[in-house]
Design a protein around this motif. Structure first.
Motif, short mmCIF file in Angstrom:
data_model
loop_
_atom_site.label_atom_id
_atom_site.label_comp_id
_atom_site.label_asym_id
_atom_site.label_seq_id
_atom_site.Cartn_x
_atom_site.Cartn_y
_atom_site.Cartn_z
N SER A 44 -49.82 73.11 -17.80
CA SER A 44 -48.64 72.81 -18.61
C SER A 44 -47.61 72.06 -17.77
N MET A 45 -46.87 71.18 -18.39
CA MET A 45 -45.86 70.40 -17.68
C MET A 45 -44.72 71.28 -17.16
N SER A 46 -44.46 72.39 -17.84
CA SER A 46 -43.39 73.30 -17.40
C SER A 46 -43.78 74.06 -16.15
N VAL A 191 -38.55 76.83 -28.19
CA VAL A 191 -38.00 77.24 -26.90
C VAL A 191 -38.18 76.15 -25.85
N GLY A 192 -39.11 75.24 -26.10
CA GLY A 192 -39.32 74.12 -25.18
C GLY A 192 -40.27 74.41 -24.04
N ILE A 193 -41.15 75.38 -24.24
CA ILE A 193 -42.11 75.71 -23.18
C ILE A 193 -43.23 74.69 -23.13
N LEU A 194 -43.65 74.17 -24.30
CA LEU A 194 -44.70 73.16 -24.36
C LEU A 194 -44.21 71.94 -25.12
N GLY A 195 -44.71 70.77 -24.71
CA GLY A 195 -44.41 69.54 -25.41
C GLY A 195 -45.31 69.38 -26.63
#
Length: 238
Positions: A44-46, A191-195
């Motif tokens: 994941s990018m995060s 929540v913005g955890i994944l795009g």
């Protein structure tokens, strides 16, 4: 299918139902394993681990009292409403893959269901003890009833009812699992955890996992149909 023994040879066409159920289950299991393995290699990018993502999702819903714990095994992830814990397997807890985050979010979805009193989850929880007993006791009761009083024995009917409860459990499980995945996907984006692209990968993982529950229901229904054909459609005087 032909079988032999002390009573001679006979043909049991109902075994095809068991074979179909087994094939459906194997296909679903193979698909979820291949899909998970594929996206477990996509970081994941995060850079968040499954455990970190779970804690963030729970906190976003004000569920600060729910703990996230590691549990041994492969894909043994589950939410325990009794201890209020989200339990993540070794391959999910410390992994930063989109697959791991999706599975962790799914279990958080169950915690959210529990928090809002989601009716299907409550119903499934109420059925669990009876379904466990029913699935284990059904076959012995049916066989005992058949040998004592034939297919028309009340014990046979009781056994079929017990097995029907197991079918009911599988049926109630479907909306619970689909809803948990829906909550997970929505919150991972909010929540913005994944795009957006990562969410697409996670949907495939959770979608493949959902098919295993559909397959389990199909296999159980086919097994019940076989039992009804073998024992429920006859009478002692046939």
């Amino acid at each position: 299918m032909f079988f032999g023994g002390m009573m001679g040879y006979y043909y049991d066409p109902t075994l095809i139902l068991v074979i179909i159920g087994a094939v459906i289950s194997m296909i679903a299991s193979a698909r979820v394993n291949s899909t998970y393995n594929k996206y477990s290699k996509v970081r994941s990018m995060s850079g968040m681990t499954g455990a970190e993502a779970a804690k963030r999702l729970l906190n976003s819903q004000g569920l600060y009292d729910i703990q996230v714990r590691p549990v041994s095994g492969q894909l043994t992830d589950h939410y325990d409403p009794r201890s209020k814990t989200v339990n993540l397997s070794d391959s999910v807890y410390d992994s930063t893959s989109v697959a791991a985050i999706g599975v962790a979010a799914h279990e958080c979805g169950h915690a959210m269901q529990d928090n809002v009193g989601y009716i299907p989850l409550k119903l499934r929880g109420a059925i669990v003890p009876v379904a466990n007993i029913g699935s284990q006791a059904a076959f012995p009761i049916i066989l005992l009833g058949f040998f004592i009083g034939g297919a028309g024995s009340p014990l046979v009917n009781i056994g079929l009812i017990f097995f029907s409860i197991a079918v009911m459990f599988q049926l109630v499980t479907l909306p619970v699992e689909f809803n948990a995945s829906s909550r997970a996907i929505r919150l991972l984006g909010e929540v913005g955890i994944l795009g957006s692209e990562e969410l697409g990968h996670t949907k495939k993982v959770l979608g493949a996992a959902a098919l295993t529950y559909v397959a389990a229901l199909a296999a159980t229904v086919l097994q019940l149909a076989r039992l009804v054909f073998l024992f429920g459609g006859r009478r002692q005087d046939d």
